[in-house]
Scaffold this motif. Structure first.
Motif, PDB file in Angstrom:
ATOM      1  N   PRO A 205      36.493 -15.916  59.539  1.00  0.00           N
ATOM      2  CA  PRO A 205      34.871 -15.665  59.383  1.00  0.00           C
ATOM      3  C   PRO A 205      34.742 -14.592  60.394  1.00  0.00           C
ATOM      4  CG  PRO A 205      35.286 -17.821  59.510  1.00  0.00           C
ATOM      5  CD  PRO A 205      36.761 -17.313  59.818  1.00  0.00           C
ATOM      6  N   GLY A 206      33.700 -13.528  59.818  1.00  0.00           N
ATOM      7  CA  GLY A 206      33.243 -12.336  60.546  1.00  0.00           C
ATOM      8  C   GLY A 206      34.272 -11.334  60.671  1.00  0.00           C
ATOM      9  N   GLY A 207      35.303 -11.504  59.985  1.00  0.00           N
ATOM     10  CA  GLY A 207      36.300 -10.321  60.008  1.00  0.00           C
ATOM     11  C   GLY A 207      36.080  -9.188  58.926  1.00  0.00           C
ATOM     12  N   SER A 208      37.085  -8.475  58.640  1.00  0.00           N
ATOM     13  CA  SER A 208      36.753  -7.360  57.597  1.00  0.00           C
ATOM     14  C   SER A 208      38.279  -7.198  56.645  1.00  0.00           C
ATOM     15  CB  SER A 208      36.300  -6.144  58.017  1.00  0.00           C
ATOM     16  OG  SER A 208      35.286  -6.090  58.919  1.00  0.00           O
ATOM     17  N   LEU A 209      37.976  -6.798  55.489  1.00  0.00           N
ATOM     18  CA  LEU A 209      39.051  -6.540  54.618  1.00  0.00           C
ATOM     19  C   LEU A 209      38.741  -5.224  53.810  1.00  0.00           C
ATOM     20  CD1 LEU A 209      40.463  -9.691  53.189  1.00  0.00           C
ATOM     21  CD2 LEU A 209      41.474  -8.366  54.648  1.00  0.00           C
ATOM     22  N   ARG A 210      39.714  -4.182  53.443  1.00  0.00           N
ATOM     23  CA  ARG A 210      39.282  -3.234  52.555  1.00  0.00           C
ATOM     24  C   ARG A 210      40.356  -3.575  51.207  1.00  0.00           C
ATOM     25  NH1 ARG A 210      40.024   3.292  53.077  1.00  0.00           N
ATOM     26  NH2 ARG A 210      42.434   2.573  52.773  1.00  0.00           N
ATOM     27  N   LEU A 211      39.449  -3.742  49.988  1.00  0.00           N
ATOM     28  CA  LEU A 211      40.047  -3.855  48.757  1.00  0.00           C
ATOM     29  C   LEU A 211      40.455  -2.159  48.281  1.00  0.00           C
ATOM     30  CD1 LEU A 211      38.667  -7.012  47.291  1.00  0.00           C
ATOM     31  CD2 LEU A 211      40.489  -6.758  49.037  1.00  0.00           C
ATOM     32  N   SER A 212      41.607  -2.014  47.580  1.00  0.00           N
ATOM     33  CA  SER A 212      41.527  -1.008  46.977  1.00  0.00           C
ATOM     34  C   SER A 212      41.802  -1.430  45.437  1.00  0.00           C
ATOM     35  CB  SER A 212      43.017  -0.490  47.390  1.00  0.00           C
ATOM     36  OG  SER A 212      42.911   0.281  48.786  1.00  0.00           O
ATOM     37  N   CYS A 213      41.492  -0.315  44.480  1.00  0.00           N
ATOM     38  CA  CYS A 213      41.554  -0.522  43.151  1.00  0.00           C
ATOM     39  C   CYS A 213      42.183   0.939  42.582  1.00  0.00           C
ATOM     40  CB  CYS A 213      40.136  -0.614  42.483  1.00  0.00           C
ATOM     41  SG  CYS A 213      40.309  -0.938  40.800  1.00  0.00           S
ATOM     42  N   VAL A 214      43.245   0.826  42.018  1.00  0.00           N
ATOM     43  CA  VAL A 214      43.840   2.029  41.468  1.00  0.00           C
ATOM     44  C   VAL A 214      43.890   2.016  39.932  1.00  0.00           C
ATOM     45  CG1 VAL A 214      45.656   3.615  41.395  1.00  0.00           C
ATOM     46  CG2 VAL A 214      44.968   2.660  43.483  1.00  0.00           C
ATOM     47  N   ALA A 215      43.460   2.935  39.275  1.00  0.00           N
ATOM     48  CA  ALA A 215      43.676   2.917  37.480  1.00  0.00           C
ATOM     49  C   ALA A 215      44.638   4.055  37.242  1.00  0.00           C
ATOM     50  CB  ALA A 215      42.396   3.172  36.997  1.00  0.00           C
ATOM     51  N   SER A 216      45.558   3.578  36.563  1.00  0.00           N
ATOM     52  CA  SER A 216      46.443   4.564  35.926  1.00  0.00           C
ATOM     53  C   SER A 216      47.157   4.314  34.851  1.00  0.00           C
ATOM     54  CB  SER A 216      47.632   4.199  37.117  1.00  0.00           C
ATOM     55  OG  SER A 216      48.284   2.988  36.962  1.00  0.00           O
ATOM     56  N   GLY A 217      47.845   5.230  34.227  1.00  0.00           N
ATOM     57  CA  GLY A 217      48.021   5.010  32.940  1.00  0.00           C
ATOM     58  C   GLY A 217      47.563   5.734  32.083  1.00  0.00           C
ATOM     59  N   HIS A 218      47.396   5.521  30.914  1.00  0.00           N
ATOM     60  CA  HIS A 218      46.796   6.098  29.782  1.00  0.00           C
ATOM     61  C   HIS A 218      45.212   5.420  29.601  1.00  0.00           C
ATOM     62  CE1 HIS A 218      46.031   8.657  26.200  1.00  0.00           C
ATOM     63  NE2 HIS A 218      45.602   7.692  25.509  1.00  0.00           N
ATOM     64  N   THR A 219      44.453   5.665  30.764  1.00  0.00           N
ATOM     65  CA  THR A 219      43.163   5.143  30.782  1.00  0.00           C
ATOM     66  C   THR A 219      42.190   5.964  30.280  1.00  0.00           C
ATOM     67  OG1 THR A 219      44.010   4.255  33.045  1.00  0.00           O
ATOM     68  CG2 THR A 219      41.605   3.887  32.658  1.00  0.00           C
ATOM     69  N   PRO A 220      41.359   5.050  29.228  1.00  0.00           N
ATOM     70  CA  PRO A 220      40.281   6.075  28.741  1.00  0.00           C
ATOM     71  C   PRO A 220      39.112   6.384  29.845  1.00  0.00           C
ATOM     72  CG  PRO A 220      40.770   4.117  27.500  1.00  0.00           C
ATOM     73  CD  PRO A 220      41.588   3.862  28.691  1.00  0.00           C
ATOM     74  N   ASP A 221      38.517   7.492  29.728  1.00  0.00           N
ATOM     75  CA  ASP A 221      37.475   7.633  30.769  1.00  0.00           C
ATOM     76  C   ASP A 221      36.487   6.592  30.847  1.00  0.00           C
ATOM     77  OD1 ASP A 221      37.319  11.392  29.758  1.00  0.00           O
ATOM     78  OD2 ASP A 221      38.545  10.306  30.952  1.00  0.00           O
ATOM     79  N   TYR A 222      36.230   6.209  32.166  1.00  0.00           N
ATOM     80  CA  TYR A 222      35.340   5.290  32.597  1.00  0.00           C
ATOM     81  C   TYR A 222      34.195   5.897  33.353  1.00  0.00           C
ATOM     82  CZ  TYR A 222      38.783   5.261  36.232  1.00  0.00           C
ATOM     83  OH  TYR A 222      39.497   5.514  37.244  1.00  0.00           O
ATOM     84  N   TRP A 223      33.021   5.230  33.355  1.00  0.00           N
ATOM     85  CA  TRP A 223      31.696   5.708  34.054  1.00  0.00           C
ATOM     86  C   TRP A 223      31.439   4.922  35.284  1.00  0.00           C
ATOM     87  CZ3 TRP A 223      27.920   5.628  29.264  1.00  0.00           C
ATOM     88  CH2 TRP A 223      28.381   6.777  28.288  1.00  0.00           C
ATOM     89  N   SER A 224      32.455   4.031  35.553  1.00  0.00           N
ATOM     90  CA  SER A 224      32.016   3.302  36.848  1.00  0.00           C
ATOM     91  C   SER A 224      33.050   2.066  36.970  1.00  0.00           C
ATOM     92  CB  SER A 224      30.855   2.292  36.649  1.00  0.00           C
ATOM     93  OG  SER A 224      30.882   1.213  35.721  1.00  0.00           O
ATOM     94  N   ILE A 225      33.318   1.679  38.263  1.00  0.00           N
ATOM     95  CA  ILE A 225      34.356   0.729  38.637  1.00  0.00           C
ATOM     96  C   ILE A 225      33.508  -0.595  39.123  1.00  0.00           C
ATOM     97  CG2 ILE A 225      35.837   0.251  40.425  1.00  0.00           C
ATOM     98  CD1 ILE A 225      37.358   1.517  38.211  1.00  0.00           C
ATOM     99  N   GLY A 226      33.692  -1.603  38.343  1.00  0.00           N
ATOM    100  CA  GLY A 226      33.083  -2.595  38.905  1.00  0.00           C
ATOM    101  C   GLY A 226      34.050  -3.697  39.735  1.00  0.00           C
ATOM    102  N   TRP A 227      33.489  -4.416  40.654  1.00  0.00           N
ATOM    103  CA  TRP A 227      34.105  -5.558  41.493  1.00  0.00           C
ATOM    104  C   TRP A 227      33.448  -6.754  41.225  1.00  0.00           C
ATOM    105  CZ3 TRP A 227      38.512  -4.862  44.173  1.00  0.00           C
ATOM    106  CH2 TRP A 227      39.133  -3.396  44.645  1.00  0.00           C
ATOM    107  N   PHE A 228      34.422  -7.602  40.846  1.00  0.00           N
ATOM    108  CA  PHE A 228      34.032  -9.123  40.460  1.00  0.00           C
ATOM    109  C   PHE A 228      34.693 -10.128  41.225  1.00  0.00           C
ATOM    110  CE2 PHE A 228      33.038  -6.178  37.019  1.00  0.00           C
ATOM    111  CZ  PHE A 228      31.840  -7.181  36.513  1.00  0.00           C
ATOM    112  N   ARG A 229      34.434 -11.241  41.509  1.00  0.00           N
ATOM    113  CA  ARG A 229      35.058 -12.366  42.146  1.00  0.00           C
ATOM    114  C   ARG A 229      34.870 -13.699  41.418  1.00  0.00           C
ATOM    115  NH1 ARG A 229      31.741 -12.772  47.990  1.00  0.00           N
ATOM    116  NH2 ARG A 229      29.925 -13.919  47.078  1.00  0.00           N
ATOM    117  N   GLN A 230      35.858 -14.566  41.694  1.00  0.00           N
ATOM    118  CA  GLN A 230      35.573 -16.134  41.028  1.00  0.00           C
ATOM    119  C   GLN A 230      36.368 -16.823  41.990  1.00  0.00           C
ATOM    120  OE1 GLN A 230      37.299 -16.309  37.031  1.00  0.00           O
ATOM    121  NE2 GLN A 230      35.638 -17.904  36.773  1.00  0.00           N
ATOM    122  N   ALA A 231      35.784 -17.839  42.463  1.00  0.00           N
ATOM    123  CA  ALA A 231      36.270 -18.747  43.233  1.00  0.00           C
ATOM    124  C   ALA A 231      36.018 -20.127  42.535  1.00  0.00           C
ATOM    125  CB  ALA A 231      34.946 -19.123  44.239  1.00  0.00           C
TER     126      ALA A 231
END
Length: 124
Positions: A14-40
């Motif tokens: 608790p109180g710590g930090s992390l940095r997540l990365s998201c990389v889109a590759s391959g034949h990816t259609p043009d996208y307008w945004s990147i969303g981050w979601f979580r599920q517990a």
């Protein structure tokens, strides 16, 4: 082949930090945004952050506002989620996804290509 890959999860105190990365590759259609979601476990999937690929505009859930920051890397297909002041209630599987539609809104129906998720555990 479309591939969305998240990385950077792990165990943090608790109180710590992390940095997540998201990389889109391959034949990816043009996208307008990147969303981050979580599920517990036992909870609905929650949108936590979004960043526009066009102007860099962002949106955050109230639960993470002021603690999480989404940003774009120098590589246009790379997005980061900086997570600071982490709390045990932030524990979840975090996924990123490509978004389609005007603006940057945390509406699940706007996101179509999803990564496999990365586990973030906040515990002492």
């Amino acid at each position: 082949q479309v591939q969305i890959v998240e990385s950077g999860g792990g165990l943090v105190q608790p109180g710590g930090s992390l940095r997540l990365s998201c990389v889109a590759s391959g034949h990816t259609p043009d996208y307008w945004s990147i969303g981050w979601f979580r599920q517990a476990p036992g909870k609905e999937r929650e949108g936590v952050a979004c960043i526009s690929t066009s102007d860099g505009g962002t949106a955050y859930a109230d639960s993470v506002k002021g603690r999480f920051t989404a940003s774009r890397g120098n590589a246009k297909n790379t997005t980061y989620l900086q997570m600071d002041s982490l709390k045990p209630e932030d524990t979840a599987v975090y996924s990123c996804a490509t978004g389609y539609g005007t603006g940057c809104l945390l509406i699940r129906e706007r996101y179509h290509f999803w990564g496999q998720g990365t586990q973030v555990t906040v515990s002492s």
